[in-house]
Design a protein around this motif. Structure first.
Motif, PDB file in Angstrom:
ATOM      1  N   LEU A 144      -3.107   7.936   0.921  1.00 28.26           N
ATOM      2  CA  LEU A 144      -1.663   7.987   0.693  1.00 28.26           C
ATOM      3  C   LEU A 144      -1.291   7.300  -0.608  1.00 28.26           C
ATOM      4  O   LEU A 144      -0.504   7.818  -1.408  1.00 28.26           O
ATOM      5  CB  LEU A 144      -0.934   7.334   1.866  1.00 28.26           C
ATOM      6  CG  LEU A 144       0.593   7.267   1.778  1.00 28.26           C
ATOM      7  CD1 LEU A 144       1.180   8.666   1.814  1.00 28.26           C
ATOM      8  CD2 LEU A 144       1.160   6.430   2.918  1.00 28.26           C
ATOM      9  N   SER A 193       9.797   9.540   2.073  1.00 26.24           N
ATOM     10  CA  SER A 193       8.689   9.987   2.922  1.00 26.24           C
ATOM     11  C   SER A 193       7.504   9.036   2.824  1.00 26.24           C
ATOM     12  O   SER A 193       6.895   8.672   3.840  1.00 26.24           O
ATOM     13  CB  SER A 193       8.263  11.408   2.539  1.00 26.24           C
ATOM     14  OG  SER A 193       9.312  12.321   2.739  1.00 26.24           O
ATOM     15  N   PHE A 194       7.161   8.630   1.594  1.00 27.05           N
ATOM     16  CA  PHE A 194       6.042   7.707   1.421  1.00 27.05           C
ATOM     17  C   PHE A 194       6.365   6.340   2.013  1.00 27.05           C
ATOM     18  O   PHE A 194       5.503   5.706   2.625  1.00 27.05           O
ATOM     19  CB  PHE A 194       5.672   7.581  -0.058  1.00 27.05           C
ATOM     20  CG  PHE A 194       4.739   8.660  -0.534  1.00 27.05           C
ATOM     21  CD1 PHE A 194       3.385   8.584  -0.290  1.00 27.05           C
ATOM     22  CD2 PHE A 194       5.224   9.766  -1.214  1.00 27.05           C
ATOM     23  CE1 PHE A 194       2.511   9.574  -0.713  1.00 27.05           C
ATOM     24  CE2 PHE A 194       4.368  10.775  -1.645  1.00 27.05           C
ATOM     25  CZ  PHE A 194       3.014  10.683  -1.392  1.00 27.05           C
ATOM     26  N   ALA A 239       5.946   6.619   5.619  1.00 27.79           N
ATOM     27  CA  ALA A 239       4.528   6.682   5.969  1.00 27.79           C
ATOM     28  C   ALA A 239       3.888   5.304   5.927  1.00 27.79           C
ATOM     29  O   ALA A 239       3.079   4.953   6.803  1.00 27.79           O
ATOM     30  CB  ALA A 239       3.798   7.628   5.009  1.00 27.79           C
ATOM     31  N   ALA A 299       4.969   3.562   9.031  1.00 25.96           N
ATOM     32  CA  ALA A 299       4.261   4.097  10.190  1.00 25.96           C
ATOM     33  C   ALA A 299       2.834   3.567  10.262  1.00 25.96           C
ATOM     34  O   ALA A 299       2.340   3.194  11.338  1.00 25.96           O
ATOM     35  CB  ALA A 299       4.260   5.627  10.140  1.00 25.96           C
ATOM     36  N   LEU A 300       2.157   3.503   9.107  1.00 21.08           N
ATOM     37  CA  LEU A 300       0.795   2.972   9.079  1.00 21.08           C
ATOM     38  C   LEU A 300       0.789   1.491   9.426  1.00 21.08           C
ATOM     39  O   LEU A 300      -0.124   1.001  10.091  1.00 21.08           O
ATOM     40  CB  LEU A 300       0.171   3.206   7.705  1.00 21.08           C
ATOM     41  CG  LEU A 300      -0.201   4.662   7.393  1.00 21.08           C
ATOM     42  CD1 LEU A 300      -0.537   4.822   5.919  1.00 21.08           C
ATOM     43  CD2 LEU A 300      -1.381   5.104   8.247  1.00 21.08           C
TER      44      LEU A 300
END
Length: 203
Positions: free
Chosen positions: A21, A186-187, A190, A193-194
């Protein structure tokens, strides 16, 4: 070199994670050169985990709940910081016309920290490598170093491809401000979320 090791390693490396990512984000935000530096940094971030597995320190990490929790939550905090930086346009997706040396150092440092602050990588090496090195294998340490080298080489190659592909579509992305805003969000989501996934991880 067993085909089982190569296939398993490729599956693990190709599977999207925080390193991939970050490399993709670097390619989109700063171009192909930055994505290669990010891929290199993520690869170098594997070295401490590899050494820990080979020397047995990973076993201590696995046995010590406190050590595992400290590293885990340091990783969570760093991922949340990455998310915040991305939203503020100072992180991986900051778009810069000039790529000064300081920016390269920043990319490498961030990408190394991403993998260092991931205790599950040590657990992976601790559980994964020994399966391919028999206890009675002559020069077992050298064999583990060899397999680790293959894992790192594949990591760099796959991440570099991810990053270069992202860099190839960079112009189309950054020429549309609305897309850049969506990509940053979005990043950032992410990374959060990670971080949440890592926080819920058990030894």
């Amino acid at each position: 070199m067993s085909i089982e090791f190569v296939i398993t390693t490729l599956f693990v490396v190709v599977s999207p994670g925080v390193g991939a990512l970050y490399t993709i984000a670097a390619g989109l935000g700063r171009g192909g050169r930055a994505s290669l530096w990010a891929a290199l940094g993520c690869t170098l971030g594997i070295v401490p985990h590899m050494l820990a597995a080979i020397t047995g320190l990973a076993a201590i990490l696995h046995a010590s709940a406190l050590a595992f929790e400290i590293i885990k939550y340091a990783g969570v905090a760093y991922l949340l910081w990455m998310a915040w930086s991305t939203l503020r346009e100072t992180g991986a997706l900051s778009v810069e016309a000039e790529r000064a040396p300081k920016s390269v150092r920043k990319v490498i440092t961030e990408s190394i920290l991403i993998n260092i602050l991931n205790p599950k990588l040590s657990m992976f090496f601790f559980a994964f490598l020994p399966q391919f090195v028999a206890a009675d294998t002559p020069h077992a340490v050298m064999r583990m170093l060899e397999l680790s080298g293959v894992f790192m080489a594949m990591t760099f190659a796959v991440f570099a491809l991810y990053g270069l592909f992202a860099a190839a579509i960079r112009v189309q992305v950054i020429s549309r401000p609305a897309i850049m805003v969506w990509m940053r969000r979005s990043f950032a989501a992410a990374f959060v979320a990670l971080g949440a996934k890592l926080a819920l991880t058990e030894r």
